[in-house]
Design an enzyme around this catalytic site. Structure first.
Site, PDB file in Angstrom:
ATOM      1  N   LYS A 255     -10.364   3.736   6.098  1.00 29.94           N
ATOM      2  CA  LYS A 255      -9.141   4.549   6.050  1.00 29.94           C
ATOM      3  C   LYS A 255      -8.753   5.032   7.437  1.00 29.94           C
ATOM      4  O   LYS A 255      -7.609   4.873   7.876  1.00 29.94           O
ATOM      5  CB  LYS A 255      -9.322   5.739   5.114  1.00 29.94           C
ATOM      6  CG  LYS A 255      -8.113   6.670   5.086  1.00 29.94           C
ATOM      7  CD  LYS A 255      -8.435   7.984   4.414  1.00 29.94           C
ATOM      8  CE  LYS A 255      -7.367   9.020   4.722  1.00 29.94           C
ATOM      9  NZ  LYS A 255      -7.706  10.348   4.205  1.00 29.94           N
TER      10      LYS A 255
ATOM     11  N   ASP B  77      -5.246   6.881   0.883  1.00 35.62           N
ATOM     12  CA  ASP B  77      -5.771   8.237   0.755  1.00 35.62           C
ATOM     13  C   ASP B  77      -5.698   8.633  -0.715  1.00 35.62           C
ATOM     14  O   ASP B  77      -5.460   7.786  -1.585  1.00 35.62           O
ATOM     15  CB  ASP B  77      -4.993   9.209   1.649  1.00 35.62           C
ATOM     16  CG  ASP B  77      -3.589   9.506   1.123  1.00 35.62           C
ATOM     17  OD1 ASP B  77      -3.091   8.756   0.236  1.00 35.62           O
ATOM     18  OD2 ASP B  77      -2.991  10.491   1.583  1.00 35.62           O
TER      19      ASP B  77
END
Length: 223
Positions: free
Chosen positions: A126, A144
Protein backbone atom coordinates in the site's frame (compact mmCIF):
# COMPACT_ATOMS: atom_id res chain seq x y z
CA UNK A 1 -26.84 -15.99 -12.27
CA UNK A 2 -23.30 -15.08 -11.23
CA UNK A 3 -21.69 -12.15 -13.02
CA UNK A 4 -18.99 -13.19 -15.46
CA UNK A 5 -15.57 -11.53 -15.46
CA UNK A 6 -16.46 -9.83 -18.74
CA UNK A 7 -19.70 -8.45 -17.27
CA UNK A 8 -17.96 -7.33 -14.09
CA UNK A 9 -15.25 -5.60 -16.11
CA UNK A 10 -17.89 -3.81 -18.18
CA UNK A 11 -19.71 -2.66 -15.04
CA UNK A 12 -16.45 -1.54 -13.42
CA UNK A 13 -15.65 0.57 -16.45
CA UNK A 14 -19.03 2.29 -16.24
CA UNK A 15 -18.07 3.38 -12.73
CA UNK A 16 -14.98 5.27 -13.94
CA UNK A 17 -16.64 8.28 -15.68
CA UNK A 18 -19.16 8.67 -12.86
CA UNK A 19 -16.38 8.91 -10.28
CA UNK A 20 -14.43 11.28 -12.52
CA UNK A 21 -17.42 13.58 -12.80
CA UNK A 22 -18.23 13.39 -9.09
CA UNK A 23 -14.66 13.94 -7.86
CA UNK A 24 -12.78 15.81 -10.61
CA UNK A 25 -10.22 17.17 -8.15
CA UNK A 26 -9.54 13.95 -6.23
CA UNK A 27 -5.90 13.63 -5.23
CA UNK A 28 -3.62 12.43 -2.46
CA UNK A 29 -4.54 14.36 0.69
CA UNK A 30 -1.10 13.99 2.24
CA UNK A 31 1.03 17.09 1.70
CA UNK A 32 4.46 16.49 0.22
CA UNK A 33 7.05 18.12 -1.99
CA UNK A 34 9.04 15.10 -3.08
CA UNK A 35 9.15 11.31 -2.92
CA UNK A 36 10.94 11.19 0.44
CA UNK A 37 8.36 13.43 2.08
CA UNK A 38 5.52 11.33 0.70
CA UNK A 39 7.21 8.12 1.86
CA UNK A 40 7.59 9.44 5.42
CA UNK A 41 4.05 10.86 5.47
CA UNK A 42 2.58 7.58 4.26
CA UNK A 43 4.41 5.60 6.93
CA UNK A 44 2.99 8.01 9.52
CA UNK A 45 -0.54 7.73 8.09
CA UNK A 46 -1.08 4.13 9.19
CA UNK A 47 -4.05 4.20 11.57
CA UNK A 48 -3.86 7.99 11.63
CA UNK A 49 -5.80 10.62 9.71
CA UNK A 50 -4.16 12.49 6.87
CA UNK A 51 -5.17 15.75 8.58
CA UNK A 52 -3.15 14.81 11.66
CA UNK A 53 -0.19 13.65 9.56
CA UNK A 54 -0.16 16.95 7.66
CA UNK A 55 0.04 18.85 10.94
CA UNK A 56 3.00 16.73 12.04
CA UNK A 57 4.90 16.92 8.75
CA UNK A 58 4.51 20.69 8.43
CA UNK A 59 7.29 21.06 11.02
CA UNK A 60 8.96 17.67 10.50
CA UNK A 61 9.81 18.40 6.87
CA UNK A 62 11.50 21.66 7.86
CA UNK A 63 13.80 19.87 10.29
CA UNK A 64 14.51 16.73 8.25
CA UNK A 65 15.19 17.42 4.59
CA UNK A 66 17.15 14.39 3.39
CA UNK A 67 17.18 10.67 4.08
CA UNK A 68 20.51 11.23 5.83
CA UNK A 69 18.84 13.64 8.25
CA UNK A 70 16.41 10.94 9.39
CA UNK A 71 19.15 8.30 9.45
CA UNK A 72 21.33 10.48 11.72
CA UNK A 73 18.50 11.51 14.03
CA UNK A 74 18.35 10.25 17.60
CA UNK A 75 15.47 7.80 17.81
CA UNK A 76 14.07 9.42 20.95
CA UNK A 77 14.05 12.79 19.21
CA UNK A 78 12.26 11.40 16.17
CA UNK A 79 9.74 9.65 18.40
CA UNK A 80 8.90 12.96 20.04
CA UNK A 81 8.45 14.65 16.67
CA UNK A 82 5.88 12.06 15.51
CA UNK A 83 4.26 11.24 18.87
CA UNK A 84 0.78 12.49 17.95
CA UNK A 85 0.58 10.11 14.96
CA UNK A 86 -0.03 7.16 17.29
CA UNK A 87 2.17 4.06 17.48
CA UNK A 88 4.93 6.65 17.39
CA UNK A 89 7.73 4.41 18.63
CA UNK A 90 7.11 1.88 15.88
CA UNK A 91 6.69 4.56 13.20
CA UNK A 92 9.79 6.50 14.24
CA UNK A 93 11.85 3.31 14.20
CA UNK A 94 10.56 2.41 10.73
CA UNK A 95 11.28 5.88 9.37
CA UNK A 96 14.82 5.90 10.75
CA UNK A 97 15.66 2.40 9.55
CA UNK A 98 13.98 3.02 6.20
CA UNK A 99 16.11 6.11 5.66
CA UNK A 100 19.25 4.30 6.76
CA UNK A 101 18.63 1.83 3.93
CA UNK A 102 17.97 4.68 1.52
CA UNK A 103 21.39 6.09 2.39
CA UNK A 104 23.33 2.81 2.33
CA UNK A 105 21.58 1.04 -0.54
CA UNK A 106 20.01 3.74 -2.74
CA UNK A 107 22.38 6.73 -2.47
CA UNK A 108 19.79 8.56 -0.37
CA UNK A 109 17.14 8.46 -3.09
CA UNK A 110 13.69 6.88 -2.91
CA UNK A 111 13.55 4.03 -5.44
CA UNK A 112 10.82 4.03 -8.05
CA UNK A 113 9.96 0.33 -8.19
CA UNK A 114 7.63 -1.75 -6.06
CA UNK A 115 10.27 -4.41 -5.49
CA UNK A 116 12.81 -1.95 -4.15
CA UNK A 117 10.35 0.10 -2.10
CA UNK A 118 9.05 -2.96 -0.27
CA UNK A 119 12.59 -3.77 0.87
CA UNK A 120 12.41 -0.69 3.12
CA UNK A 121 11.31 -0.85 6.75
CA UNK A 122 7.64 0.02 7.26
CA UNK A 123 6.86 -0.14 3.54
CA UNK A 124 4.29 -2.64 2.33
CA UNK A 125 2.47 -2.72 -0.99
CA UNK A 126 0.00 0.00 0.00
CA UNK A 127 2.69 2.49 1.02
CA UNK A 128 4.79 1.60 -2.02
CA UNK A 129 1.82 2.11 -4.34
CA UNK A 130 1.04 5.50 -2.79
CA UNK A 131 4.60 6.64 -3.49
CA UNK A 132 4.77 5.11 -6.97
CA UNK A 133 1.49 6.61 -8.12
CA UNK A 134 1.75 10.06 -6.56
CA UNK A 135 5.46 10.82 -6.52
CA UNK A 136 6.58 8.99 -9.67
CA UNK A 137 3.44 8.76 -11.80
CA UNK A 138 3.71 4.97 -12.02
CA UNK A 139 0.30 3.26 -12.45
CA UNK A 140 -0.55 1.69 -9.10
CA UNK A 141 -3.71 0.65 -7.26
CA UNK A 142 -3.82 1.77 -3.63
CA UNK A 143 -6.14 -0.31 -1.45
CA UNK A 144 -6.91 1.34 1.87
CA UNK A 145 -9.93 0.66 4.08
CA UNK A 146 -12.19 2.82 1.90
CA UNK A 147 -11.15 1.21 -1.38
CA UNK A 148 -11.46 -2.27 0.09
CA UNK A 149 -14.88 -1.66 1.64
CA UNK A 150 -16.39 -0.01 -1.45
CA UNK A 151 -14.98 -2.63 -3.81
CA UNK A 152 -16.72 -5.32 -1.76
CA UNK A 153 -20.00 -3.39 -1.66
CA UNK A 154 -19.82 -2.85 -5.40
CA UNK A 155 -19.39 -6.57 -5.87
CA UNK A 156 -16.09 -6.11 -7.67
CA UNK A 157 -14.43 -8.57 -5.30
CA UNK A 158 -15.28 -10.93 -2.47
CA UNK A 159 -11.74 -10.82 -1.12
CA UNK A 160 -10.90 -9.25 2.23
CA UNK A 161 -7.11 -9.27 1.93
CA UNK A 162 -5.91 -5.88 0.57
CA UNK A 163 -3.35 -7.47 -1.76
CA UNK A 164 -5.96 -9.78 -3.28
CA UNK A 165 -8.34 -6.82 -3.66
CA UNK A 166 -5.56 -4.89 -5.40
CA UNK A 167 -5.02 -7.64 -7.96
CA UNK A 168 -8.77 -8.08 -8.48
CA UNK A 169 -9.20 -4.37 -9.23
CA UNK A 170 -6.19 -4.28 -11.54
CA UNK A 171 -7.89 -6.94 -13.62
CA UNK A 172 -11.05 -4.85 -13.91
CA UNK A 173 -9.84 -1.26 -14.18
CA UNK A 174 -7.69 -0.04 -17.09
CA UNK A 175 -4.11 0.64 -16.01
CA UNK A 176 -4.22 4.33 -16.89
CA UNK A 177 -7.02 4.88 -14.35
CA UNK A 178 -5.53 3.03 -11.37
CA UNK A 179 -4.11 6.00 -9.47
CA UNK A 180 -7.06 8.32 -9.91
CA UNK A 181 -9.60 5.54 -9.35
CA UNK A 182 -8.10 4.91 -5.91
CA UNK A 183 -8.31 8.61 -5.01
CA UNK A 184 -11.91 8.83 -6.17
CA UNK A 185 -13.01 5.77 -4.20
CA UNK A 186 -11.33 7.20 -1.10
CA UNK A 187 -13.31 10.43 -1.56
CA UNK A 188 -16.52 8.44 -1.98
CA UNK A 189 -15.73 6.45 1.17
CA UNK A 190 -15.17 9.58 3.22
CA UNK A 191 -18.24 11.42 1.89
CA UNK A 192 -20.96 8.85 1.20
CA UNK A 193 -20.04 5.17 1.31
CA UNK A 194 -18.99 5.22 4.96
CA UNK A 195 -18.29 2.14 7.04
CA UNK A 196 -21.42 2.80 9.11
CA UNK A 197 -24.67 4.06 7.65
CA UNK A 198 -23.65 4.50 4.00
CA UNK A 199 -25.87 7.05 2.26
CA UNK A 200 -27.19 4.87 -0.56
CA UNK A 201 -29.67 7.42 -1.88
CA UNK A 202 -26.93 10.01 -2.34
CA UNK A 203 -24.45 7.62 -3.95
CA UNK A 204 -23.68 8.39 -7.61
CA UNK A 205 -22.93 4.67 -8.11
CA UNK A 206 -26.20 3.35 -6.70
CA UNK A 207 -27.45 2.06 -10.06
CA UNK A 208 -24.24 0.02 -10.46
CA UNK A 209 -23.98 -1.16 -6.87
CA UNK A 210 -25.71 -4.40 -5.90
CA UNK A 211 -25.43 -3.59 -2.19
CA UNK A 212 -26.92 -0.13 -2.53
CA UNK A 213 -29.69 -1.31 -4.85
CA UNK A 214 -30.67 -4.07 -2.44
CA UNK A 215 -30.71 -1.71 0.54
CA UNK A 216 -32.82 0.87 -1.31
CA UNK A 217 -35.39 -1.78 -2.23
CA UNK A 218 -35.74 -2.77 1.42
CA UNK A 219 -35.88 0.78 2.79
CA UNK A 220 -39.15 2.73 3.16
CA UNK A 221 -39.54 5.44 0.57
CA UNK A 222 -38.95 8.25 3.07
CA UNK A 223 -35.65 6.88 4.40
Amino acid sequence: MAETLKQKRARARKIIPILQQTYPDAKCSLRFGNALELLVATILSAQCTDVRVNKITEQLFREYVSAADYARAELAELEERVRSAGFYKHKAKNIKHCCEKLVTQFQGRVPATLKELTLLDGVGRKTANVVLGNAFGVPSMVVDTHVGRISQRLGLTTESDPVKIEFALMELIPREHWVQYSHELICLGRDICKARRPQHRLCPLRSLCPTGSAELKKAPAGD
